[in-house]
Design an enzyme around this catalytic site. Structure first.
Site, PDB file in Angstrom:
ATOM      1  N   LYS A   1       1.246  -0.897  -0.092  1.00 52.25           N
ATOM      2  CA  LYS A   1       0.016   0.084  -0.150  1.00 52.25           C
ATOM      3  C   LYS A   1       1.194   1.631  -0.447  1.00 52.25           C
ATOM      4  O   LYS A   1       0.977   2.518  -0.740  1.00 52.25           O
ATOM      5  CB  LYS A   1      -0.985  -0.084   1.016  1.00 52.25           C
ATOM      6  CG  LYS A   1      -2.501  -1.456   1.338  1.00 52.25           C
ATOM      7  CD  LYS A   1      -2.933  -0.393   2.056  1.00 52.25           C
ATOM      8  CE  LYS A   1      -2.928  -0.482   3.604  1.00 52.25           C
ATOM      9  NZ  LYS A   1      -4.013  -0.828   4.549  1.00 52.25           N
TER      10      LYS A   1
ATOM     11  N   GLY B   1       3.207   5.376  -2.863  1.00 51.99           N
ATOM     12  CA  GLY B   1       3.884   6.756  -2.927  1.00 51.99           C
ATOM     13  C   GLY B   1       4.203   6.585  -4.710  1.00 51.99           C
ATOM     14  O   GLY B   1       4.913   7.851  -5.469  1.00 51.99           O
TER      15      GLY B   1
ATOM     16  N   GLU C   1      -2.881 -11.465  -4.494  1.00 55.07           N
ATOM     17  CA  GLU C   1      -3.243 -10.875  -4.817  1.00 55.07           C
ATOM     18  C   GLU C   1      -3.963  -9.670  -5.844  1.00 55.07           C
ATOM     19  O   GLU C   1      -3.932  -8.751  -4.754  1.00 55.07           O
ATOM     20  CB  GLU C   1      -4.947 -11.435  -5.281  1.00 55.07           C
ATOM     21  CG  GLU C   1      -5.753 -11.071  -6.352  1.00 55.07           C
ATOM     22  CD  GLU C   1      -6.890 -12.296  -6.580  1.00 55.07           C
ATOM     23  OE1 GLU C   1      -6.878 -13.130  -7.337  1.00 55.07           O
ATOM     24  OE2 GLU C   1      -8.029 -11.938  -5.403  1.00 55.07           O
TER      25      GLU C   1
END
Length: 224
Positions: free
Chosen positions: A20, A25, A139
């Site tokens: 994440k 970023g 996934e």
């Protein structure tokens, strides 16, 4: 037999948290360059234990094969504004050296019969624990906001009907899926106009032209 599920799932949570940060970023880098960011927002989760056990039974997965055969214990979802953004994101992921793509499934050009559309990738991602490196399957689903709306509704209905939708409801869901994709297609055709308007809006906020300059009306990265 897995007795401590919290300990078993800890590396998966670490993978989700790290990815994440990396994907968010990427979005910030595009913004810093004053370029259109193909990533609108990112969410992630580790599959609940009850869901893992249910899927193990349904897929006939043995515990000693759990890490190899269950690909979505850790899951990331990357949301995009336009269909073209999806393929740009996929191309960016292919170029990364901190993960290895093992499988790709394009349910956009090859939509499921239910009407479901999304782009799925299964990656091998290394996390570094105090005991050493551990490679996990993760996934990643990449989709537009319209695709996500349809998928969320279909997923909710599936809890009620357990994959056995009434024929009329199934047909209506298929039509809704086609309508959602038509919306995506229309938005792609006026993409330049939309992006120009968004750029003007952002510029106006920076210069204090907007009446909403003191309010946060932008989508946050943590939007579910």
């Amino acid at each position: 037999m897995i007795e401590d599920w919290k300990h078993f799932l800890l590396p998966y949570q670490q993978a989700v948290d790290e990815l994440k940060i990396k994907f968010r970023g990427m979005r910030k880098q595009f913004q810093d360059l004053n370029q259109h960011a193909p990533i609108e927002f990112v969410t992630g989760r580790v599959k609940p234990v009850d869901s893992i056990k249910e899927k193990m039974i349904r897929r006939h997965v043995e515990e000693d094969r759990l890490e190899q055969d269950l690909q979505d214990i850790a899951g990331l979802r990357i949301m995009c504004q336009f269909v073209e953004d999806i393929y740009q994101v996929v191309d960016l992921l292919r170029k990364r050296t901190d993960m290895t793509i093992l499988e790709e499934r394009d349910y956009i050009t090859n939509a499921k019969s239910s009407g479901y559309r999304s782009y799925h990738l299964v990656i091998e991602y290394p996390v570094y624990l105090v005991t050493g490196e551990k490679k996990l399957l993760v996934e990643i689903q990449v989709r537009t906001l319209a695709m996500n709306f349809w998928a969320t509704i279909e997923h909710s209905l599936n809890y009620k009907y357990q994959d056995d939708f009434p024929e009329d409801l199934s047909e209506r869901l298929q039509r809704a899926g086609e309508a959602a994709f038509k919306l995506d297609t229309e938005m792609s055709e006026i993409r330049e106009e939309i992006q120009e308007a968004q750029n003007l809006f952002s510029y106006g906020k920076k210069d204090g032209w907007s009446n909403f300059e003191n309010q946060d009306h932008e989508r946050t990265d943590d939007t579910p």
